[in-house]
Design a protein around this motif. Structure first.
Motif, PDB file in Angstrom:
ATOM      1  N   UNK A 173      -5.769   0.242  -4.532  1.00  7.92           N
ATOM      2  CA  UNK A 173      -5.518  -0.523  -5.746  1.00  7.92           C
ATOM      3  C   UNK A 173      -6.596  -1.576  -5.892  1.00  7.92           C
ATOM      4  N   UNK A 174      -6.932  -1.899  -7.143  1.00  9.14           N
ATOM      5  CA  UNK A 174      -7.889  -2.973  -7.414  1.00  9.14           C
ATOM      6  C   UNK A 174      -7.185  -4.297  -7.697  1.00  9.14           C
ATOM      7  N   UNK A 175      -5.871  -4.363  -7.432  1.00  8.99           N
ATOM      8  CA  UNK A 175      -5.098  -5.544  -7.796  1.00  8.99           C
ATOM      9  C   UNK A 175      -5.376  -6.733  -6.897  1.00  8.99           C
ATOM     10  N   UNK A 176      -5.852  -6.489  -5.675  1.00  7.64           N
ATOM     11  CA  UNK A 176      -5.896  -7.555  -4.675  1.00  7.64           C
ATOM     12  C   UNK A 176      -7.323  -7.959  -4.351  1.00  7.64           C
ATOM     13  N   UNK A 177      -7.487  -9.263  -4.055  1.00  9.95           N
ATOM     14  CA  UNK A 177      -8.807  -9.765  -3.681  1.00  9.95           C
ATOM     15  C   UNK A 177      -8.994  -9.784  -2.171  1.00  9.95           C
ATOM     16  N   UNK A 178      -7.923  -9.541  -1.431  1.00 15.08           N
ATOM     17  CA  UNK A 178      -7.989  -9.538   0.022  1.00 15.08           C
ATOM     18  C   UNK A 178      -6.595  -9.500   0.605  1.00 15.08           C
ATOM     19  N   UNK A 179      -6.508  -9.826   1.904  1.00 17.11           N
ATOM     20  CA  UNK A 179      -5.204  -9.803   2.539  1.00 17.11           C
ATOM     21  C   UNK A 179      -5.325 -10.038   4.030  1.00 17.11           C
ATOM     22  N   UNK A 180      -4.265  -9.719   4.734  1.00 19.64           N
ATOM     23  CA  UNK A 180      -4.264  -9.855   6.190  1.00 19.64           C
ATOM     24  C   UNK A 180      -3.428  -8.737   6.796  1.00 19.64           C
ATOM     25  N   UNK A 181      -3.984  -8.102   7.821  1.00 15.46           N
ATOM     26  CA  UNK A 181      -3.292  -7.049   8.552  1.00 15.46           C
ATOM     27  C   UNK A 181      -2.614  -7.640   9.777  1.00 15.46           C
ATOM     28  N   UNK A 182      -1.332  -7.299   9.956  1.00 12.36           N
ATOM     29  CA  UNK A 182      -0.597  -7.659  11.175  1.00 12.36           C
ATOM     30  C   UNK A 182      -0.304  -6.355  11.915  1.00 12.36           C
ATOM     31  N   UNK A 183      -1.022  -6.140  13.004  1.00  9.43           N
ATOM     32  CA  UNK A 183      -0.858  -4.887  13.756  1.00  9.43           C
ATOM     33  C   UNK A 183       0.477  -4.811  14.487  1.00  9.43           C
ATOM     34  N   UNK A 184       1.135  -5.946  14.702  1.00 10.57           N
ATOM     35  CA  UNK A 184       2.405  -5.928  15.430  1.00 10.57           C
ATOM     36  C   UNK A 184       3.596  -5.665  14.516  1.00 10.57           C
ATOM     37  N   UNK A 185       3.377  -5.671  13.201  1.00  9.88           N
ATOM     38  CA  UNK A 185       4.436  -5.319  12.259  1.00  9.88           C
ATOM     39  C   UNK A 185       4.543  -3.815  12.102  1.00  9.88           C
ATOM     40  N   UNK A 186       5.305  -3.394  11.103  1.00 11.47           N
ATOM     41  CA  UNK A 186       5.451  -1.959  10.890  1.00 11.47           C
ATOM     42  C   UNK A 186       6.449  -1.651   9.798  1.00 11.47           C
ATOM     43  N   UNK A 187       6.855  -0.378   9.733  1.00  7.65           N
ATOM     44  CA  UNK A 187       7.877   0.007   8.764  1.00  7.65           C
ATOM     45  C   UNK A 187       8.623   1.232   9.257  1.00  7.65           C
ATOM     46  N   UNK A 188       9.811   1.453   8.677  1.00  9.57           N
ATOM     47  CA  UNK A 188      10.686   2.532   9.134  1.00  9.57           C
ATOM     48  C   UNK A 188      11.744   2.806   8.060  1.00  9.57           C
ATOM     49  N   UNK A 189      12.560   3.826   8.321  1.00  8.48           N
ATOM     50  CA  UNK A 189      13.701   4.169   7.467  1.00  8.48           C
ATOM     51  C   UNK A 189      14.859   3.285   7.923  1.00  8.48           C
ATOM     52  N   UNK A 190      15.242   2.274   7.135  1.00  5.09           N
ATOM     53  CA  UNK A 190      16.177   1.263   7.644  1.00  5.09           C
ATOM     54  C   UNK A 190      17.578   1.786   7.934  1.00  5.09           C
ATOM     55  N   UNK A 191      18.084   2.701   7.106  1.00  7.03           N
ATOM     56  CA  UNK A 191      19.430   3.212   7.368  1.00  7.03           C
ATOM     57  C   UNK A 191      19.447   4.079   8.615  1.00  7.03           C
ATOM     58  N   UNK A 192      18.419   4.890   8.801  1.00  7.99           N
ATOM     59  CA  UNK A 192      18.379   5.700  10.019  1.00  7.99           C
ATOM     60  C   UNK A 192      18.205   4.843  11.263  1.00  7.99           C
ATOM     61  N   UNK A 193      17.525   3.696  11.136  1.00 12.67           N
ATOM     62  CA  UNK A 193      17.431   2.785  12.270  1.00 12.67           C
ATOM     63  C   UNK A 193      18.807   2.257  12.651  1.00 12.67           C
ATOM     64  N   UNK A 194      19.573   1.747  11.685  1.00 13.71           N
ATOM     65  CA  UNK A 194      20.867   1.152  12.010  1.00 13.71           C
ATOM     66  C   UNK A 194      21.868   2.207  12.456  1.00 13.71           C
ATOM     67  N   UNK A 195      21.786   3.412  11.890  1.00  9.39           N
ATOM     68  CA  UNK A 195      22.662   4.489  12.357  1.00  9.39           C
ATOM     69  C   UNK A 195      22.326   4.871  13.800  1.00  9.39           C
ATOM     70  N   UNK A 196      21.044   4.871  14.131  1.00 11.95           N
ATOM     71  CA  UNK A 196      20.637   5.157  15.498  1.00 11.95           C
ATOM     72  C   UNK A 196      21.070   4.066  16.456  1.00 11.95           C
ATOM     73  N   UNK A 197      21.035   2.818  15.999  1.00 13.00           N
ATOM     74  CA  UNK A 197      21.502   1.726  16.838  1.00 13.00           C
ATOM     75  C   UNK A 197      23.012   1.829  17.086  1.00 13.00           C
ATOM     76  N   UNK A 198      23.761   2.242  16.067  1.00 14.95           N
ATOM     77  CA  UNK A 198      25.199   2.428  16.243  1.00 14.95           C
ATOM     78  C   UNK A 198      25.476   3.504  17.289  1.00 14.95           C
ATOM     79  N   UNK A 199      24.744   4.599  17.205  1.00 15.66           N
ATOM     80  CA  UNK A 199      24.919   5.664  18.200  1.00 15.66           C
ATOM     81  C   UNK A 199      24.538   5.170  19.595  1.00 15.66           C
TER      82      UNK A 199
END
Length: 433
Positions: A173-199
Motif C-alpha cells: 500500500x502507498x498509504x503509509x510513510x513508514x512504520x515499525x516491525x516488532x518481531x516478537x509480536x504475531x497473529x493467529x486465529x483467535x477462536x481456535x486459540x481459545x478453543x485449544x486452550x480450553x482443551x
C-alpha cells in the motif's frame, strides 16, 4: 438454556466461528459442584488463570455464560501486540518511573505465554510471527522512534524502524510513510486459540461448564460461592474474568469499565498471489492513530480487516458499510471486493486505559479493562492471578494498588464523554497534529 446477553449462547456469525477447528459439546452446570477455585468466564483471562492454577495442582472449575471464546477472545483481530493501551511513557508520567520499570519488564510476557501454550498443547491456530505498526505521518514516525527508544531502555530489542520503502516491503500500500516491525509480536486465529486452550485445560483435569450464566457471587470466611440458574460451585476462591460481558452480576465492578464495540470484516478468499501482493511477509498490521485500523491475512488468504469503535457496546447497523471505505483506502486494488463476513464484538475500556486487577474481600479476585489490548494482557494477567492465589502476591499487588480512575459523569455519561474524546482525537488524526 438462554443467556440475557448471549441469546441461546451460539457463536455470532463471523469468519472465526465458520472456521473453528474444535467443535465442543457444551456441558451445563446443574446441581452443586465444588473445586479449589471457580473461574467465571471462559475467555483468555479465565483460561490462562485456570491453566496456570491447574498446573500448580489446584482443582479448577470454569463457568461460562455462553460458549468458550464467545466474547472478545473469539472475535478479536487475532493480533499478538505487545504492551498495554496506555503507553510506557504515559505510565511513567502518571505513576512514576518505578511503575514504568515494572510494566516494561512485563510487556512481552503475554506473547511468550501464548507461544508456550500453543507449543505445549499443540494448538492449531495458524500462528505467525511479526506485527507492524504503520505510520501515516512524520509525527507518527516520531512517536514510533520514541517508542522504540523507550522499549529498548527496558531490554526490548526486537524492533526495527521502517521508512517508506521498508514498510512497502511488508504492506502493499502507498498509504503509509513508514512504520515499525516488532518481531516478537504475531497473529493467529483467535477462536481456535481459545478453543485449544480450553482443551489443554481439560487435559490437566479442569472442568468447564458452558451455557451457564452466573447470577450471583458471594463469599464468606470459608470461600466463595458462584451461582447460576440451575447450579452452583463452592470454592475456596472465585476469579471474575467476564470483562465486557460480566454485566451487573458484581455491582462493585459494573461502573469500573465500559463496553466498547469494535467491528471486523473478512473478504472473499483472494488467492495466494493476490494476498501476497497485499501483505508479502504475512505480518499483521495496525496503524498508530487513536481510532485505528488493523488487518492481517487468514490461512485461506482472506484479508481480515477491523477498526472503528462504538462506545457503550452497541453494534452499528451496517458493519461492512462502516469499514469498506477504510479498507479500500489502504488497498485500492480491493475496491468492490466481496465481503463474506462482517461482525462486531465488545472489549472493556477503562478510563485510564490501564487494565485493572484486584480483590473483593478475601476470596474474590478480578481482572478486566484491557482497553483493546487484551490478547496478550489477558494471558499475562491470568498468570499473575494464579500466582496471587498460590501465595505470591508480588506482581498482583502492584497492579491492585494502581488507583482506579472513574469515568467522568459516572455510568450515565461515560459513553457520551468517551465519544466526545474520540471525536477530538479523530480530528487530530485527520489534521495530522
Amino acid at each position: 438454556m438462554t443467556s440475557s446477553y448471549a441469546g441461546d449462547g451460539s457463536y455470532p456469525p463471523s469468519f472465526y466461528a465458520a472456521s473453528a477447528n474444535i467443535i465442543r459439546t457444551p456441558k451445563v452446570l446443574n446441581g452443586e459442584e465444588s473445586a479449589d477455585i471457580c473461574v467465571v468466564g471462559a475467555g483468555y483471562t479465565g483460561l490462562s488463570t485456570a491453566i496456570h492454577l491447574a498446573e500448580r495442582g489446584y482443582s479448577v472449575i470454569v463457568v461460562e455464560g455462553a460458549q468458550v471464546g464467545w466474547g472478545a477472545s473469539g472475535r478479536n483481530g487475532g493480533q499478538i501486540v505487545n504492551g498495554l493501551n496506555a503507553s510506557l511513557g504515559t505510565i511513567e508520567k502518571r505513576y512514576g518511573a518505578s511503575a514504568a520499570d515494572f510494566v516494561g519488564g512485563l510487556l512481552q510476557e503475554g506473547a511468550s505465554i501464548i507461544y508456550d501454550l500453543v507449543d505445549r498443547f499443540g494448538i492449531a491456530c495458524d500462528l505467525k510471527r511479526g506485527n507492524i505498526y504503520a505510520a501515516y505521518t512524520e509525527k507518527h514516525m516520531a512517536e514510533l522512534e520514541a517508542k522504540k527508544a523507550l522499549w529498548a531502555r527496558h531490554g526490548m530489542d526486537d524492533h526495527e524502524l521502517l521508512d517508506r520503502d521498508g514498510i512497502r516491503a511488508h504492506v502493499g500500500s502507498d498509504a503509509y510513510c513508514g512504520g515499525m516491525l516488532d518481531r516478537s509480536g504475531g497473529h493467529m486465529h483467535p477462536l481456535n486459540l481459545v478453543l485449544g486452550e480450553a482443551a489443554g485445560f481439560e487435559s490437566l483435569g479442569g472442568r468447564i461448564f458452558e451455557l451457564s450464566p452466573v447470577t450471583r457471587v458471594t463469599q464468606d470466611a470459608g470461600g466463595a460461592r458462584v451461582e447460576t440458574a440451575t447450579g452452583s460451585v463452592r470454592a475456596k476462591a472465585a476469579v471474575l474474568c467476564g470483562n465486557a460481558y460480566l454485566g451487573d452480576v458484581i455491582p462493585e465492578l459494573a461502573n469500573r469499565v465500559m463496553p466498547v464495540s469494535t467491528q471486523m470484516v473478512a473478504t472473499e478468499p483472494l488467492g495466494e498471489e493476490r494476498a501476497r501482493r497485499l501483505l508479502p511477509t504475512d505480518k499483521c498490521v495496525e496503524d498508530v492513530r487513536y481510532i485505528l485500523d488493523y488487518f492481517r491475512l487468514s490461512a485461506d488468504h482472506r484479508l481480515v480487516f477491523g477498526g472503528g469503535v462504538v462506545y457503550g457496546g452497541t453494534d452499528p447497523a451496517d458493519v461492512e458499510k462502516k469499514l469498506r471505505p477504510n479498507l479500500e483506502k489502504v488497498f485500492p486494488e480491493l475496491t468492490g471486493v466481496r465481503i463474506d463476513y462482517a461482525w462486531s464484538g465488545n472489549f472493556a475500556l477503562s478510563f485510564s486505559r490501564v487494565p485493572q486487577m484486584g480483590r473483593l474481600g478475601d476470596n474474590i479476585y478480578f481482572a478486566h479493562g484491557y482497553s483493546g489490548h487484551g490478547v496478550t494482557g489477558s494471558h499475562l494477567f491470568g498468570r499473575i492471578l494464579a500466582e496471587a492465589i498460590d501465595g505470591d502476591r508480588g506482581r498482583f499487588d502492584v497492579f491492585a494498588d494502581i488507583r482506579y480512575i472513574p469515568f467522568p459523569g459516572g455510568r450515565a455519561l461515560r459513553a457520551q464523554y468517551s465519544t466526545l474524546g474520540s471525536w477530538w482525537y479523530a480530528l487530530r488524526d485527520w489534521l495530522g497534529v
